[in-house]
Design a protein around this motif. Structure first.
Motif, PDB file in Angstrom:
ATOM      1  N   LYS A   1       0.873  -1.082  -0.155  1.00 56.67           N
ATOM      2  CA  LYS A   1      -0.021   0.016  -0.073  1.00 56.67           C
ATOM      3  C   LYS A   1       0.734   1.236  -0.016  1.00 56.67           C
ATOM      4  N   ALA A   2       2.023   1.207   0.852  1.00 54.66           N
ATOM      5  CA  ALA A   2       2.677   2.344   0.962  1.00 54.66           C
ATOM      6  C   ALA A   2       3.515   2.552  -0.295  1.00 54.66           C
ATOM      7  N   SER A   3       3.831   1.599  -1.223  1.00 51.93           N
ATOM      8  CA  SER A   3       4.865   1.749  -2.373  1.00 51.93           C
ATOM      9  C   SER A   3       4.269   1.803  -3.652  1.00 51.93           C
ATOM     10  N   GLY A   4       2.875   0.979  -3.501  1.00 49.08           N
ATOM     11  CA  GLY A   4       2.367   0.594  -5.054  1.00 49.08           C
ATOM     12  C   GLY A   4       2.773  -0.920  -5.544  1.00 49.08           C
ATOM     13  N   HIS A   5       3.678  -1.399  -4.700  1.00 54.70           N
ATOM     14  CA  HIS A   5       4.125  -2.846  -5.123  1.00 54.70           C
ATOM     15  C   HIS A   5       4.966  -3.345  -3.803  1.00 54.70           C
ATOM     16  N   HIS A   6       5.691  -4.419  -4.026  1.00 55.42           N
ATOM     17  CA  HIS A   6       6.613  -4.777  -2.801  1.00 55.42           C
ATOM     18  C   HIS A   6       7.585  -3.948  -2.617  1.00 55.42           C
ATOM     19  N   VAL A   7       8.444  -3.693  -1.403  1.00 54.11           N
ATOM     20  CA  VAL A   7       9.385  -3.017  -1.075  1.00 54.11           C
ATOM     21  C   VAL A   7      10.718  -3.879  -1.039  1.00 54.11           C
ATOM     22  N   ALA A   8      11.619  -3.577  -1.595  1.00 58.27           N
ATOM     23  CA  ALA A   8      12.954  -4.098  -1.510  1.00 58.27           C
ATOM     24  C   ALA A   8      14.038  -3.150  -0.698  1.00 58.27           C
ATOM     25  N   SER A   9      14.462  -3.706   0.253  1.00 56.45           N
ATOM     26  CA  SER A   9      15.321  -2.787   1.202  1.00 56.45           C
ATOM     27  C   SER A   9      16.316  -3.646   1.820  1.00 56.45           C
ATOM     28  N   ALA A  10      17.683  -2.826   2.213  1.00 54.83           N
ATOM     29  CA  ALA A  10      18.657  -3.413   2.767  1.00 54.83           C
ATOM     30  C   ALA A  10      18.442  -2.446   4.287  1.00 54.83           C
ATOM     31  N   SER A  11      19.239  -2.988   5.350  1.00 56.16           N
ATOM     32  CA  SER A  11      19.374  -2.343   6.580  1.00 56.16           C
ATOM     33  C   SER A  11      20.733  -1.935   6.735  1.00 56.16           C
ATOM     34  N   ALA A  12      20.823  -1.076   7.590  1.00 58.96           N
ATOM     35  CA  ALA A  12      22.188  -0.481   8.213  1.00 58.96           C
ATOM     36  C   ALA A  12      21.955  -0.131   9.705  1.00 58.96           C
ATOM     37  N   PRO A  13      22.910  -0.148  10.490  1.00 64.66           N
ATOM     38  CA  PRO A  13      22.875   0.332  11.761  1.00 64.66           C
ATOM     39  C   PRO A  13      22.300   1.871  11.885  1.00 64.66           C
ATOM     40  N   ARG A  14      21.300   2.228  12.442  1.00 57.70           N
ATOM     41  CA  ARG A  14      20.740   3.452  12.592  1.00 57.70           C
ATOM     42  C   ARG A  14      21.920   4.650  12.810  1.00 57.70           C
ATOM     43  N   ASP A  15      23.098   4.320  13.752  1.00 54.75           N
ATOM     44  CA  ASP A  15      23.936   5.231  13.934  1.00 54.75           C
ATOM     45  C   ASP A  15      24.843   5.515  12.756  1.00 54.75           C
ATOM     46  N   SER A  16      24.813   4.867  11.805  1.00 57.73           N
ATOM     47  CA  SER A  16      25.662   4.989  10.583  1.00 57.73           C
ATOM     48  C   SER A  16      24.873   5.506   9.501  1.00 57.73           C
ATOM     49  N   ILE A  17      23.360   6.035   9.708  1.00 56.35           N
ATOM     50  CA  ILE A  17      22.943   6.626   8.716  1.00 56.35           C
ATOM     51  C   ILE A  17      22.488   8.368   9.017  1.00 56.35           C
ATOM     52  N   ALA A  18      22.839   8.888   8.143  1.00 57.22           N
ATOM     53  CA  ALA A  18      22.930  10.536   8.246  1.00 57.22           C
ATOM     54  C   ALA A  18      22.117  11.025   7.213  1.00 57.22           C
ATOM     55  N   VAL A  19      20.787  11.562   7.648  1.00 59.43           N
ATOM     56  CA  VAL A  19      19.866  12.166   6.512  1.00 59.43           C
ATOM     57  C   VAL A  19      20.400  13.720   6.598  1.00 59.43           C
ATOM     58  N   ALA A  20      20.628  14.309   5.334  1.00 58.17           N
ATOM     59  CA  ALA A  20      21.013  15.644   5.213  1.00 58.17           C
ATOM     60  C   ALA A  20      19.523  16.645   5.165  1.00 58.17           C
ATOM     61  N   ASP A  21      18.528  16.158   5.053  1.00 59.63           N
ATOM     62  CA  ASP A  21      17.339  17.052   4.944  1.00 59.63           C
ATOM     63  C   ASP A  21      16.234  16.269   5.945  1.00 59.63           C
ATOM     64  N   GLU A  22      15.315  17.056   5.983  1.00 58.81           N
ATOM     65  CA  GLU A  22      13.986  16.771   7.046  1.00 58.81           C
ATOM     66  C   GLU A  22      13.340  15.803   6.108  1.00 58.81           C
ATOM     67  N   LEU A  23      12.864  14.626   6.863  1.00 59.34           N
ATOM     68  CA  LEU A  23      12.095  13.659   6.459  1.00 59.34           C
ATOM     69  C   LEU A  23      10.667  13.813   7.418  1.00 59.34           C
ATOM     70  N   ARG A  24       9.822  13.111   6.670  1.00 59.41           N
ATOM     71  CA  ARG A  24       8.379  13.163   7.331  1.00 59.41           C
ATOM     72  C   ARG A  24       8.401  11.571   7.550  1.00 59.41           C
ATOM     73  N   TRP A  25       7.640  11.256   8.792  1.00 59.24           N
ATOM     74  CA  TRP A  25       7.435  10.025   9.322  1.00 59.24           C
ATOM     75  C   TRP A  25       6.136   9.615   9.494  1.00 59.24           C
ATOM     76  N   PHE A  26       5.610   8.532   8.985  1.00 65.09           N
ATOM     77  CA  PHE A  26       4.352   8.246   9.110  1.00 65.09           C
ATOM     78  C   PHE A  26       4.402   6.877   9.981  1.00 65.09           C
ATOM     79  N   ALA A  27       3.576   6.964  11.237  1.00 68.19           N
ATOM     80  CA  ALA A  27       3.371   5.803  12.012  1.00 68.19           C
ATOM     81  C   ALA A  27       2.592   4.453  11.261  1.00 68.19           C
ATOM     82  N   SER A  28       3.024   3.613  10.685  1.00 64.12           N
ATOM     83  CA  SER A  28       2.100   2.668  10.082  1.00 64.12           C
ATOM     84  C   SER A  28       1.500   1.588  10.732  1.00 64.12           C
TER      85      SER A  28
END
Length: 134
Positions: free
Chosen positions: A33-60
């Motif tokens: 529903k969120a993507s329109g198809h299946h979602v393919a994702s990899a994961s990483a330790p959260r402290d290794s991810i830096a987001v340069a801009d503001e995200l919006r979050w949805f509690a699904s």
């Protein structure tokens, strides 16, 4: 190893300075529903991810939220509140060096497609997948 990525319009950029897991395709109804198809994702330790801009979050759900661009709506992250966060593989720049290794929540997949390719398939979460994937 460093991996970069971002959304369709370029308003949100991120950098990952750490290991990435192999890519897993999730066929659950929420991902579809969120993507329109299946979602393919990899994961990483959260402290290794830096987001340069503001995200919006949805509690699904009660235990997870989804991060997306507030301008173009591109789905970028799935956050299950654990030590790692999932990054949608389609948002990576170039070749991140990881490949699709399995499918999860296959019992919920859309009726309009078949899962091909011979990779391991789990009816629900990761249980039943080979140990090095789960």
């Amino acid at each position: 190893m460093s991996v970069t990525g971002g959304c369709l319009c370029g308003a949100v950029r991120y950098r990952i300075d750490g290991p990435l897991s192999p890519v897993v395709a999730c066929h659950c109804s929420q991902c579809r529903k969120a993507s329109g198809h299946h979602v393919a994702s990899a994961s990483a330790p959260r402290d290794s991810i830096a987001v340069a801009d503001e995200l919006r979050w949805f509690a699904s759900s009660a235990r997870a939220r989804r991060g997306f661009c507030p301008v173009c709506g591109s789905n970028l992250f799935w956050d299950g509140q654990g030590p790692d966060m999932a990054i949608h593989a389609g948002s990576f720049d170039g070749d991140p060096g990881v490949r699709l290794v399995a499918h999860i929540f296959c019992a919920d997949k859309g009726a309009y497609y078949e899962i091909a390719g011979g990779l391991p398939q789990a009816p629900a979460g990761r249980s039943g997948l080979p140990e090095d994937i789960a």
